[in-house]
Every structure is written in C-alpha cells, then in structure tokens.
Design a protein around this motif. Structure first.
Motif, PDB file in Angstrom:
ATOM      1  N   ALA A 168       0.833  -1.207   0.000  1.00 47.37           N
ATOM      2  CA  ALA A 168       0.000   0.000   0.000  1.00 47.37           C
ATOM      3  C   ALA A 168       0.870   1.261   0.000  1.00 47.37           C
ATOM      4  N   LEU A 169       1.931   1.227   0.824  1.00 46.59           N
ATOM      5  CA  LEU A 169       2.806   2.400   0.910  1.00 46.59           C
ATOM      6  C   LEU A 169       3.540   2.651  -0.406  1.00 46.59           C
ATOM      7  N   LEU A 170       4.059   1.585  -0.973  1.00 48.55           N
ATOM      8  CA  LEU A 170       4.815   1.747  -2.208  1.00 48.55           C
ATOM      9  C   LEU A 170       3.931   2.230  -3.354  1.00 48.55           C
ATOM     10  N   SER A 171       2.667   1.871  -3.295  1.00 44.63           N
ATOM     11  CA  SER A 171       1.763   2.284  -4.378  1.00 44.63           C
ATOM     12  C   SER A 171       1.512   3.796  -4.356  1.00 44.63           C
ATOM     13  N   LYS A 172       1.864   4.434  -3.243  1.00 43.97           N
ATOM     14  CA  LYS A 172       1.679   5.890  -3.173  1.00 43.97           C
ATOM     15  C   LYS A 172       2.832   6.659  -3.801  1.00 43.97           C
ATOM     16  N   LEU A 173       3.881   5.935  -4.183  1.00 47.10           N
ATOM     17  CA  LEU A 173       5.068   6.593  -4.735  1.00 47.10           C
ATOM     18  C   LEU A 173       5.256   6.208  -6.201  1.00 47.10           C
ATOM     19  N   PRO A 174       5.913   7.059  -6.990  1.00 49.16           N
ATOM     20  CA  PRO A 174       6.288   6.633  -8.343  1.00 49.16           C
ATOM     21  C   PRO A 174       7.157   5.373  -8.242  1.00 49.16           C
ATOM     22  N   ALA A 175       6.986   4.465  -9.171  1.00 47.29           N
ATOM     23  CA  ALA A 175       7.603   3.138  -9.051  1.00 47.29           C
ATOM     24  C   ALA A 175       9.123   3.170  -8.879  1.00 47.29           C
ATOM     25  N   GLY A 176       9.797   4.144  -9.466  1.00 41.61           N
ATOM     26  CA  GLY A 176      11.261   4.144  -9.421  1.00 41.61           C
ATOM     27  C   GLY A 176      11.856   5.062  -8.375  1.00 41.61           C
ATOM     28  N   LEU A 177      11.010   5.657  -7.525  1.00 43.51           N
ATOM     29  CA  LEU A 177      11.545   6.683  -6.622  1.00 43.51           C
ATOM     30  C   LEU A 177      12.477   6.107  -5.546  1.00 43.51           C
ATOM     31  N   LEU A 178      12.143   4.929  -5.023  1.00 51.67           N
ATOM     32  CA  LEU A 178      12.993   4.350  -3.976  1.00 51.67           C
ATOM     33  C   LEU A 178      14.405   4.050  -4.514  1.00 51.67           C
ATOM     34  N   GLU A 179      14.486   3.698  -5.784  1.00 50.23           N
ATOM     35  CA  GLU A 179      15.785   3.452  -6.425  1.00 50.23           C
ATOM     36  C   GLU A 179      16.693   4.678  -6.314  1.00 50.23           C
ATOM     37  N   VAL A 180      16.074   5.862  -6.381  1.00 53.08           N
ATOM     38  CA  VAL A 180      16.866   7.100  -6.344  1.00 53.08           C
ATOM     39  C   VAL A 180      17.643   7.190  -5.026  1.00 53.08           C
ATOM     40  N   LEU A 181      17.087   6.590  -3.963  1.00 52.76           N
ATOM     41  CA  LEU A 181      17.756   6.621  -2.660  1.00 52.76           C
ATOM     42  C   LEU A 181      19.042   5.807  -2.661  1.00 52.76           C
ATOM     43  N   ARG A 182      19.234   4.982  -3.655  1.00 48.99           N
ATOM     44  CA  ARG A 182      20.459   4.178  -3.683  1.00 48.99           C
ATOM     45  C   ARG A 182      21.657   4.976  -4.188  1.00 48.99           C
ATOM     46  N   VAL A 183      21.414   6.153  -4.723  1.00 51.24           N
ATOM     47  CA  VAL A 183      22.539   7.010  -5.127  1.00 51.24           C
ATOM     48  C   VAL A 183      23.274   7.430  -3.846  1.00 51.24           C
ATOM     49  N   PRO A 184      24.587   7.112  -3.744  1.00 52.80           N
ATOM     50  CA  PRO A 184      25.313   7.474  -2.526  1.00 52.80           C
ATOM     51  C   PRO A 184      25.132   8.962  -2.214  1.00 52.80           C
ATOM     52  N   GLY A 185      24.852   9.270  -0.954  1.00 53.96           N
ATOM     53  CA  GLY A 185      24.735  10.664  -0.553  1.00 53.96           C
ATOM     54  C   GLY A 185      23.333  11.244  -0.669  1.00 53.96           C
ATOM     55  N   ALA A 189      16.201   7.571 -14.150  1.00 50.24           N
ATOM     56  CA  ALA A 189      16.269   8.139 -15.501  1.00 50.24           C
ATOM     57  C   ALA A 189      15.919   9.624 -15.500  1.00 50.24           C
ATOM     58  N   THR A 190      14.840   9.985 -14.778  1.00 52.18           N
ATOM     59  CA  THR A 190      14.493  11.414 -14.745  1.00 52.18           C
ATOM     60  C   THR A 190      15.547  12.202 -13.965  1.00 52.18           C
ATOM     61  N   LEU A 191      16.105  11.576 -12.926  1.00 48.89           N
ATOM     62  CA  LEU A 191      17.171  12.264 -12.183  1.00 48.89           C
ATOM     63  C   LEU A 191      18.336  12.588 -13.123  1.00 48.89           C
ATOM     64  N   LYS A 192      18.723  11.597 -13.902  1.00 46.46           N
ATOM     65  CA  LYS A 192      19.846  11.774 -14.823  1.00 46.46           C
ATOM     66  C   LYS A 192      19.541  12.889 -15.831  1.00 46.46           C
ATOM     67  N   ALA A 193      18.337  12.850 -16.397  1.00 48.25           N
ATOM     68  CA  ALA A 193      17.955  13.832 -17.414  1.00 48.25           C
ATOM     69  C   ALA A 193      17.937  15.244 -16.825  1.00 48.25           C
ATOM     70  N   LYS A 194      17.397  15.363 -15.605  1.00 47.61           N
ATOM     71  CA  LYS A 194      17.254  16.686 -15.010  1.00 47.61           C
ATOM     72  C   LYS A 194      18.589  17.230 -14.497  1.00 47.61           C
ATOM     73  N   LEU A 195      19.491  16.326 -14.153  1.00 47.29           N
ATOM     74  CA  LEU A 195      20.842  16.779 -13.802  1.00 47.29           C
ATOM     75  C   LEU A 195      21.525  17.332 -15.054  1.00 47.29           C
ATOM     76  N   ALA A 196      21.315  16.634 -16.159  1.00 44.27           N
ATOM     77  CA  ALA A 196      21.961  17.048 -17.410  1.00 44.27           C
ATOM     78  C   ALA A 196      21.415  18.385 -17.902  1.00 44.27           C
ATOM     79  N   SER A 197      20.097  18.593 -17.718  1.00 42.94           N
ATOM     80  CA  SER A 197      19.493  19.815 -18.247  1.00 42.94           C
ATOM     81  C   SER A 197      19.678  21.013 -17.307  1.00 42.94           C
ATOM     82  N   GLY A 198      20.158  20.747 -16.080  1.00 41.04           N
ATOM     83  CA  GLY A 198      20.365  21.837 -15.137  1.00 41.04           C
ATOM     84  C   GLY A 198      19.106  22.272 -14.404  1.00 41.04           C
ATOM     85  N   GLU A 199      17.991  21.559 -14.636  1.00 38.38           N
ATOM     86  CA  GLU A 199      16.707  21.939 -14.033  1.00 38.38           C
ATOM     87  C   GLU A 199      16.709  21.945 -12.511  1.00 38.38           C
ATOM     88  N   LEU A 200      17.558  21.064 -11.910  1.00 41.41           N
ATOM     89  CA  LEU A 200      17.484  20.919 -10.455  1.00 41.41           C
ATOM     90  C   LEU A 200      18.167  22.071  -9.716  1.00 41.41           C
TER      91      LEU A 200
END
Ligand code: DGT
Ligand code: CA
Ligand code: CA
Ligand code: ZN
Length: 579
Positions: free
Chosen positions: A84-101, A120-131
């Motif tokens: 139930a908890l995981l269904s409240k989040l985008p499917a790949g969001l927990l993976e983002v937590l595996r990035v060191p730091g 994937a969106t993290l990578k794209a948005k880092l590249a585009s400077g959006e963050l």
C-alpha cells in the motif's frame, strides 16, 4: 536472499516510503529499528514466525504491529502495508535513494519540487540543469550527485569477485564430477580475477555434452534458463548472476580456455601475433594459415597447437601468461614475472580484536595466524576517532598494548606485534600523538572518514601520513567500497613517490568489498619503487580466507614476492620494520 534480508529490506522500504511521504519520524524510526533487528537476527525469522508467531514479538526492537507484518509475510510472501505504501510513490523513486549521498529529505524535494521520479528522470534533469533552482542545490552538490549516479549505474551491474569466485568454484566442482567430463574450469573475468564480474563463464571438455548441459540448466539455484543448447547454455541464478557454460572436445581444451578466458583485447593481440607468423588462432586451435577462408577446423586441418594453453603460447613464441595479466597492458611485450602466490604470504599485518570492532580475542587471532603457518601477526585495533568501530582511547590503547604483549610472551612460534590502525584525520594528522605511536611495534594508518574530499586535500592528507616516521603502512589507501563509494582520488604518483622514499608500504586490502589499492594502482606503486602489504584486515577467523583476493589483485598489478613485505623472510621484514 535469506528471509531475514528480505524482511529487513521490506521494512527499510516502508521507512523510506514514509519519509518520502513526509510521515512522522517516530514511525519511521520504529520501522528502521525492526529492519535492523531482522538484519541482526541469527534465526530465520520467517521460519520462527510460522512455527511460533508469538516469538517474533519478544524480539528486541520488534513491536506488536511489526510482528504481525512479519507473520503475514511468512505465511503469504506479502506485506499488505508495504504494498500500500509503495503504491503511493512513483515506481522508481525508492531506487533514487540508492545514489550514494542522497537521503529521503533531498529526494523528497527533488520529487515534489523537481519532478524526479526515478533514476532516468534524475539523470535527465541533472543534465538539463533543471534541479539547480531547488533549495540547497549548489553546483558542487549537483556535480557530486551526478558523479555518484554514474558510479552507481556502472557499479551495480557487476558482481564482486568475492561473490562470483566461490560460486564459480562450486559449479565447477559439480560439473567436474559429472560422467564424461575430462576438464572443467571457469574462464572469463572470474579466471582473470577482475574485481567485479559481469557474468560467469564456465568451460568443460567432454565428448558427450548433452547430459552436462541438462545437468547445468537443471541445477537447484537456477532461476531462469536463458539458452539451452547442445554445447552452449546460459542461465540466470536466483542471485541475478548470469552463468554461461560451453562444452568443447578435449583436443581443443587449451584453445577454448584461452579464448574464453580473454580478455577480448588480449585475444586480439594473440590473433595479430599469430597472423604475423602466418598462423590463425581461434577457439579450436592455432592453425597454419593457408589462405583459405573456410575455418580450418571445418576442413579437417591439423592444428599447430590446441590441447593446452602453454602449447599455444609457446608456438606463438611466448611464455604462458597467467590469466591475471591478460588485459592487454603490455603483458606480451615483457618477460612474465614470477607473480606472488598465497603460499608466499607469511604474515598478517592488519587485524582487529574485540578491543575495537573484531569478533575474536587477541589469543584467538594469534592462534589462527599460527595455525595458518604465519610467522607473525600485527594486532591493529581502531583508534579513538573511529567511534562507530569502538576505537580505543589512549588509555585503552596502552592497556590493550600491554595485553597484546602479554599474549606475545605466552605464545611461542609466532611474533606478535602490538600495533594500531590509526585514523588519518581529514587534515592528515594522525589520531594519536607521536609519543603514543612511538610506543607501538606497528602502525597502519588509514583513511576512514571525509572520503569525498577533493583530490588536492586528499593528496595533502595522505602525504602528511606518509611523512610521519611512525607509520609503517597506509591501510586501504583510497577508502573505496566496491559498488558503494568511490573513495579518495589523490595524486597517486606523488604519493607513491613519497612512500617509496619514506619506506612506507602501501596496503592491498584483501577484503573483496575493498580491494584497495586496486590492480592498476598496485602496478603504479611498484613502478614508483614502493613495497606493498597484502592484509585481510581480519575482524574474525574466517576473514583470513580473504587473503586470496588480495593476492589476485596483487598479481593483476604484477606484484612479486620481492615487493611484498608480507612475503619477506622474517629477518628482512623485521630489519625493515625497525629502520
Ligand atoms: P565480464 O563478464 O564483463 O566480467 O568480462 P569477460 O571478460 O568475462 O567477458 P565475457 O563474459 O563477455 O566473455 C568471456 C570471454 O570470451 C572474454 O573474456 C573473451 C572471450 N571472447 C572472445 N571473443 C569475444 C567476443 O567477440 N565478444 C565477447 N564479449 N567476448 C569474446
Ligand atoms: Ca564473463
Ligand atoms: Ca559471458
Ligand atoms: Zn580500516
């Protein structure tokens, strides 16, 4: 995965999900506590839950509602609240937590305000400077995140040698025992001893391959059969690791083993060499080149050499090259050195006892070193700044040293050195003052914290440690963890030059999580005139078995017994230590 690791992961994921959803810290902490209790549990919790559901609740750190979840998981393989908890989040969001730091707080902001939903969106948005418009996201921070993301993505697809090699050995043992199997070996990067492995390559020689292939794809730990042919099969194990098996006839064994051991680049060099000598090399053998394009083995050509690797190298005018060197790093252009072997190692110079974070007493560690035929062991518990590792205050260190010396006096047949693994602080100062270090027989100085400092600071830091007259060895010099963190990136050449001059050895930490220094830096250190020290950094008796990973790494760096202080005759080592 044991059920305990599975349960721990589920609770960690629930805790992460709650944090990302902004729920209260109390519940998050309770869930993390359960996760840790599951990690630490010695019994299989699912089995306990099935036989005696009440027993789960009596485990320290596990409350009634968590216990119910574990019982539910043991019975059904599911945890409704987790889903139930995981269904409240985008499917790949927990993976983002595996990035060191990247912790939940940052990821929450990136998700809610930056639209990051997965790697994937993290990578794209880092590249585009959006963050960059988000709070507390300076250029430096963003660059760190991008580097760590790149590291995670390359690191995680590969399996550590320490996991893959024992698996490959067990599979080879089973294959070798099958009827009709004449030879069996692992090949590929496992045989070359790379620190990480993409997939495991196995090879057998037999005249009846079909039953061998059937046995292989039918092994108990196979999760998925990717291919099942008469001479070639591929499976995925439950751990996710892919294993390829080839079968060849015994006459071709050497050529096939050579070909499938690689590296690809080493094979290219051998093939070119063959061509220059008007021969053709492939996985069936080394053949005379008669200008005919049809593969020689299909025309019944008699090979010049094929049955053994040594015969093929010899026909090419080369000595047999150890697999660890087959990386196209000039190994065909210079004499083959007599590489270090496990039997050459006479002493362990970095280990921990219960005084800091080890699992065994001084007596146990000394006894084990003696049992293994070592002539010396240096006891090097952690220093005072390593609080998480129960590092020793000066008073505790001096008491401990007295205990180590007492054991040294009781036990015969082995030299016991009273030492310390002293932290190299972020600014290069050591964690004990010189007058304390002067009372020790042996000092390993290692970086444990501030492992993300820039190259310049790291260089200064390690140079300072090398310059300290009491330091004998720099322990795990980069501080990296394979698949975990990249570690320090100092100007290695400068450090090695300084260490060679100061007579300080560089460690190859044999723990397969570290392998630090790595192979290429070992090579550079030797070239600079440094001595190396291969140590297991044992925290328990089993850890002595990790030695071979350090030796393999040394071999890959071209290390001989001559440049390894653990291999020197005692008198030579003792004189060096005292100088
Ligand atoms: P890995 O699995 O990424 O850790 O590295 P390796 O070296 O085990 O590479 P792998 O599994 O792709 O191939 C095993 C060996 O087969 C490789 O070391 C050399 C040999 N080989 C010969 N020809 C080729 C080729 O055309 N492609 C590949 N990939 N390997 C080849
Ligand atoms: Ca492979
Ligand atoms: Ca392969
Ligand atoms: Zn350490």
């Amino acid at each position: 995965m044991s059920s305990n690791a599975d349960i721990a992961q589920k609770f960690h994921e629930m805790a992460n999900a709650l944090e990302l959803l902004g729920e209260n810290a109390f519940r998050v902490n309770a869930l993390r506590k359960v996760a840790r209790a599951a990690e630490d549990a010695t019994d299989d919790l699912a089995a306990v839950a099935r036989s005696d559901p009440k027993a789960i609740e009596s485990i320290d750190g596990i409350g009634a509602s968590s216990a119910r979840k574990i019982v539910e998981f043991a019975a059904t393989g599911h945890m409704a609240e987790h889903e139930a908890l995981l269904s409240k989040l985008p499917a790949g969001l927990l993976e983002v937590l595996r990035v060191p730091g990247l912790g939940p707080k940052t990821v929450k902001v990136m998700w809610e305000q930056g639209g990051v939903t997965d790697l994937a969106t993290l990578k794209a948005k880092l590249a585009s400077g959006e963050l960059a418009s988000l709070p507390r996201m300076g250029a430096k921070t963003l660059q760190n995140i991008a580097e760590n993301l790149a590291f995670l993505q390359t690191a995680n697809q590969r399996t550590r040698l320490g996991t893959a090699l024992p698996l490959a050995e067990a599979m080879i043992e089973r294959l070798a025992a099958l009827p009709g199997v004449v030879h069996a070996s692992f090949a590929g990067s496992v045989r070359r001893g790379r620190e990480t492995i993409g997939d495991v390559d196995l090879l057998v020689a037999t005249r009846h391959p079909e039953p061998v292939m059937s046995a292989f794809v039918g092994s108990v730990d196979v999760a998925q059969v990717i291919a099942h042919g008469s001479t070639k099969s591929s499976v995925r194990l439950q751990s996710g690791l892919q294993v390829d098996l080839r079968a060849v006839v015994p006459e071709c064994w050497g050529a096939a083993l050579l070909y499938f051991t690689g590296s690809k680049e080493h094979n290219v060099i051998l093939r070119e060499r063959a061509q220059k000598q008007r021969m053709r090399l492939n996985e069936y053998g080394l053949f005379p080149d008669d200008g005919d394009d049809t593969p020689p083995q299909e025309r019944g050509c008699k090979p010049v050499a094929a049955a053994t690797e040594a015969s093929i190298y010899k026909s090419l005018g080369l000595e047999w090259i150890p697999p660890e060197l087959r990386e196209a790093r000039g190994e065909c252009d210079r004499p083959v050195p007599t590489l270090i072997e496990v039997v050459n190692i006479r002493r362990e110079l970095h280990c921990h006892t219960t005084a800091s974070d080890g699992q065994c007493t001084i007596e146990q560690m000394v006894g084990e070193a003696k049992r293994r035929g070592f002539d010396c062991i240096a006891v090097t518990d952690h220093s005072r700044s390593s609080a998480q590792a129960n590092g020793l205050s000066i008073d505790r260190l001096l008491e401990h040293v007295a205990l180590v010396r007492a054991v040294a006096n009781q036990v015969s047949g082995i030299h016991v050195l009273a030492g310390s693994e002293v932290d190299i602080l972020a600014d290069g100062r050591l964690d004990y003052p010189d007058e304390v270090l002067a009372q020790l027989d042996w000092v390993v100085a290692s970086p444990h914290t501030a492992l993300r400092q820039d190259s310049e600071a790291a260089t200064e830091r390690l140079l300072k440690a090398i310059a300290n007259p009491h330091v004998c060895v720099i322990g795990h010099p980069s501080g990296r963890v394979l698949g975990g963190r990249p570690g320090l990136e100092p100007q290695w050449q400068q450090l090695f030059d300084a260490a060679a001059k100061a007579g300080v050895a560089m460690e190859i930490n044999a723990n397969p999580l570290r392998l630090d220094l790595p192979d290429q830096l070992v090579r550079a250190a030797i070239a600079a005139g440094c001595n190396l020290s291969i140590n297991t950094d044992a925290h328990g008796l089993d850890n002595f078995d990790l030695l071979r990973y350090g030796v393999i790494t040394g071999k890959r760096g071209g290390l001989t017994a001559v440049h390894c202080i653990n291999s020197w005759p005692w008198k030579q080592f003792d004189a060096w230590r005292k100088s």
